[in-house]
Design an enzyme around this catalytic site. Structure first.
Site, PDB file in Angstrom:
ATOM      1  N   ASP A 175       0.839  -1.211   0.000  1.00  0.00           N
ATOM      2  CA  ASP A 175       0.000   0.000   0.000  1.00  0.00           C
ATOM      3  C   ASP A 175       0.871   1.256   0.000  1.00  0.00           C
ATOM      4  O   ASP A 175       1.207   1.748  -1.052  1.00  0.00           O
ATOM      5  CB  ASP A 175      -1.124  -0.020   1.046  1.00  0.00           C
ATOM      6  CG  ASP A 175      -0.690  -0.339   2.452  1.00  0.00           C
ATOM      7  OD1 ASP A 175       0.520  -0.319   2.732  1.00  0.00           O
ATOM      8  OD2 ASP A 175      -1.577  -0.586   3.283  1.00  0.00           O
ATOM      9  N   THR A 176       1.299   1.746   1.138  1.00  0.00           N
ATOM     10  CA  THR A 176       2.119   2.966   1.080  1.00  0.00           C
ATOM     11  C   THR A 176       3.488   2.681   0.454  1.00  0.00           C
ATOM     12  O   THR A 176       4.135   3.589  -0.055  1.00  0.00           O
ATOM     13  CB  THR A 176       2.369   3.532   2.498  1.00  0.00           C
ATOM     14  OG1 THR A 176       3.093   2.559   3.244  1.00  0.00           O
ATOM     15  CG2 THR A 176       1.067   3.876   3.197  1.00  0.00           C
ATOM     16  N   THR A 179       6.479  -0.316   4.083  1.00  0.00           N
ATOM     17  CA  THR A 179       6.853  -1.638   4.600  1.00  0.00           C
ATOM     18  C   THR A 179       7.836  -2.320   3.654  1.00  0.00           C
ATOM     19  O   THR A 179       8.844  -2.880   4.079  1.00  0.00           O
ATOM     20  CB  THR A 179       5.584  -2.515   4.751  1.00  0.00           C
ATOM     21  OG1 THR A 179       4.687  -1.836   5.605  1.00  0.00           O
ATOM     22  CG2 THR A 179       5.905  -3.863   5.319  1.00  0.00           C
ATOM     23  N   PHE A 224     -10.166  -1.614   1.914  1.00  0.00           N
ATOM     24  CA  PHE A 224      -9.610  -2.735   2.665  1.00  0.00           C
ATOM     25  C   PHE A 224     -10.176  -4.033   2.107  1.00  0.00           C
ATOM     26  O   PHE A 224     -11.387  -4.231   2.093  1.00  0.00           O
ATOM     27  CB  PHE A 224      -9.907  -2.596   4.154  1.00  0.00           C
ATOM     28  CG  PHE A 224      -9.008  -3.462   4.980  1.00  0.00           C
ATOM     29  CD1 PHE A 224      -7.715  -3.069   5.281  1.00  0.00           C
ATOM     30  CD2 PHE A 224      -9.443  -4.705   5.426  1.00  0.00           C
ATOM     31  CE1 PHE A 224      -6.862  -3.878   6.020  1.00  0.00           C
ATOM     32  CE2 PHE A 224      -8.596  -5.522   6.167  1.00  0.00           C
ATOM     33  CZ  PHE A 224      -7.307  -5.111   6.468  1.00  0.00           C
TER      34      PHE A 224
END
Ligand code: HPA
Ligand code: MG
Length: 255
Positions: A175-176, A179, A224
């Site tokens: 996602d961003t 990670t 989500f």
């Protein structure tokens, strides 16, 4: 530009004109024409923000989740078909190298297993071969449907096996991108020969770093999703399709 030929909207009598037009727009944005630029291809199959998904009743899913899901977002068969193509791209690029597949748990286990299976089938049916070792690492940063700042990496101690190796990191969702950047820094510290990343899903998030894996299955809106080993507080991994969780499902499994 190459375009798909569909004789007339009358050939699809169950669709409204609007649905038909929106399907055509989606098709244009996903078209596999040679004129498409590399950036579009890099994002995989692009699912637009207004994609409503499929009604649950059109597919089967476990009875215990019947009230907990809003729609089937990506059916299992489509995931498998896309994975097959990613496997071919990986074989084209890496065939005849030895690789270490680094599966990012827990969410990545299903995608990794299916991707490895597809690569094995391709190896049997082509004159290229791709010897693989499979290793595992566990990352955890989500509580409910929110990302938390603290990222836990488990199994990172013995990554010295990656030294001098061609590494394929297999992750279910990016996602961003933060990670993945942290993980890449971590893996790079063990001096592998090469690192490639396969991500089944890339989410369009406003706070994204713009990071894109080398192999992307689908680019999805900022919703989500669960299923195909993706969880919400450990639930929904036992669901084949990728689905959107309902408000009721979020409430029921919240901690
Ligand atoms: N679903 C499950 N796990 C996730 C997601 C998601 O949409 N995004 C990041 N981790
Ligand atoms: Mg999770």
């Amino acid at each position: 530009m190459t375009s798909w030929r569909v004789s007339s909207s009358a050939a699809l009598p169950k669709w409204t004109r609007e649905e038909f037009d929106s399907f055509n727009e989606l098709k244009e944005s996903n078209m596999a024409g040679r004129e498409r630029n590399q950036t579009d291809m890099d994002k995989g199959i692009v699912i637009p923000d207004d994609w409503p998904g499929y009604p649950l009743d059109l597919f089967t899913s476990p009875e215990h989740y019947c009230e907990d899901l809003e729609c089937v977002y990506i059916p299992h068969g489509v995931i498998m078909d896309r994975t097959e193509r990613l496997a071919r791209n990986i074989m084209d690029d890496l065939g005849d190298h030895d690789i270490v597949v680094l599966c990012v748990l827990k969410g990545g286990y299903q995608f990794c297993a299916d991707l490895v299976d597809c690569i094995k089938v391709l190896c049997r049916h082509s004159n290229k071969t791709l010897p693989m070792r499979v290793d595992f690492i566990r990352l955890k940063s989500y509580l409910n449907d929110q990302s938390t700042e603290d990222l836990h990496i488990e199994g990172a101690e013995n990554l010295s096996v990656l030294s001098g190796k061609n590494v394929l990191i297999v992750e279910a969702i990016v996602d961003t991108g933060k990670t993945m950047k942290t993980l890449l820094d971590h893996v790079e510290a063990f001096s592998p020969k090469m690192i490639k990343v396969a991500g089944l899903l890339v989410k369009r998030v406003p706070s994204g770093t713009g990071y894109l894996p080398d192999y992307v299955g689908f680019e999805i809106p900022n919703r989500f999703v669960v299923g195909y080993a993706l969880d919400y507080n450990e639930y929904f991994r036992d669901l084949n399709h990728i689905c959107v969780i309902s408000d009721r499902g979020k409430q029921k499994y919240k901690i």
